[in-house]
Write a protein that holds these residues in place. Structure first.
Motif, short mmCIF file in Angstrom:
data_model
loop_
_atom_site.label_atom_id
_atom_site.label_comp_id
_atom_site.label_asym_id
_atom_site.label_seq_id
_atom_site.Cartn_x
_atom_site.Cartn_y
_atom_site.Cartn_z
N PRO A 75 16.22 0.05 11.03
CA PRO A 75 15.32 1.15 11.40
C PRO A 75 15.31 2.27 10.36
O PRO A 75 16.35 2.66 9.83
N GLY A 76 14.10 2.76 10.08
CA GLY A 76 13.93 3.82 9.09
C GLY A 76 13.66 3.32 7.69
O GLY A 76 13.33 4.11 6.80
N LYS A 77 13.76 2.00 7.47
CA LYS A 77 13.53 1.42 6.15
C LYS A 77 12.08 0.94 6.03
O LYS A 77 11.48 0.49 7.01
N THR A 78 11.54 1.03 4.82
CA THR A 78 10.17 0.60 4.57
C THR A 78 10.15 -0.59 3.62
O THR A 78 11.09 -0.82 2.86
N PHE A 79 9.06 -1.34 3.66
CA PHE A 79 8.82 -2.40 2.67
C PHE A 79 7.32 -2.61 2.55
O PHE A 79 6.54 -2.20 3.42
N GLY A 80 6.92 -3.22 1.43
CA GLY A 80 5.50 -3.43 1.17
C GLY A 80 4.89 -2.40 0.25
O GLY A 80 3.67 -2.38 0.04
N GLU A 81 5.74 -1.51 -0.32
CA GLU A 81 5.22 -0.44 -1.16
C GLU A 81 4.41 -0.94 -2.35
O GLU A 81 3.43 -0.32 -2.76
N SER A 82 4.82 -2.08 -2.93
CA SER A 82 4.15 -2.56 -4.14
C SER A 82 2.68 -2.89 -3.87
O SER A 82 1.84 -2.81 -4.78
N SER A 83 2.34 -3.24 -2.63
CA SER A 83 0.94 -3.54 -2.31
C SER A 83 0.07 -2.29 -2.44
O SER A 83 -1.12 -2.38 -2.71
N LEU A 84 0.68 -1.12 -2.25
CA LEU A 84 -0.08 0.13 -2.33
C LEU A 84 -0.35 0.53 -3.77
O LEU A 84 -1.19 1.38 -4.04
N LEU A 85 0.40 -0.11 -4.70
CA LEU A 85 0.27 0.24 -6.12
C LEU A 85 -0.46 -0.84 -6.90
O LEU A 85 -0.37 -0.90 -8.13
#
Length: 212
Positions: A75-85
């Motif tokens: 909980p509180g962790k994110t993933f998938g950031e590279s798709s936004l870039l």
């Protein structure tokens, strides 16, 4: 309810209220059963995910068919950031390690918000840098010849990341063992040895350090 969760999101929590409201307007909740696949390599990228309950395993398969665990996210962790870039295809797999709830922001919607609020871009980059730093630590651990040193280094990192009397393993013991490049029985033996030496005290996935 969703507002409470994104207040713990490392990307969203530092934004002004107007930006937060834009994010809340497009956010979706997704639930996954244990072992359910969230995405696989070569799929089109989806967007940003935030774990609000349960845990997610990020992994890939090596050339010799062996699973490599890249991260165990609670909980509180994110993933998938590279798709936004700009990344179009998934490189890794994401699987629910247990019954898991996620908040999901579709890539197109998030990119539109970033265009309107450029300061949000910096938060996405910072989150991706943290993920890359975590991968570097995993690679460094795997390249450490001593299995005991790998485990101790991992525990010390958890201690730094979790400033509480009791620290929590990232995932189940066998998953953490895979992330460290160890057999589960080797990982469990080393934890038992450290406990017998008075360095730690174990309580399932919780660990208390007994030395400074």
């Amino acid at each position: 309810m969703q507002k409470r969760h994104i207040d713990n999101c490392p990307i969203c929590s530092t934004q002004e209220e107007a930006v937060t409201e834009q994010i809340l307007s497009v956010i979706q909740k997704k639930s996954y059963a244990k072992n359910a696949v969230i995405f696989e390599p070569e799929e089109n990228t989806h967007g940003l995910f935030l774990v609000i309950k349960g845990s997610v395993k990020i992994s890939k398969i090596s050339a010799n068919g062996k699973e490599i665990v890249l991260g165990l996210l609670g909980p509180g962790k994110t993933f998938g950031e590279s798709s936004l870039l700009g990344q179009d295809r998934q490189e890794d797999s994401a699987t629910a390690s247990e019954a898991t709830d996620l908040l999901y922001i579709p890539k197109g919607s998030f990119q539109t918000i970033i265009q309107q609020n450029p300061q949000l871009y910096q938060s996405v980059v910072a989150s991706l840098v943290r993920w890359m730093s975590n991968l570097n630590q995993i690679i460094e651990n795997i390249n450490t010849p001593s299995a005991r040193d790998r485990v101790w280094s991992y525990l010390c990192r958890l201690k730094n990341d979790q400033p509480h009397p009791l620290i929590q393993l990232d995932g189940k013991k066998h998953e953490v063992a895979l992330m460290l490049g160890l057999r589960p029985e080797t990982f469990s033996r080393i934890l038992s040895d450290l406990e017998a030496e008075g360095k730690i005290k174990m309580n399932h996935r919780q660990i208390q350090f007994l030395e400074s």
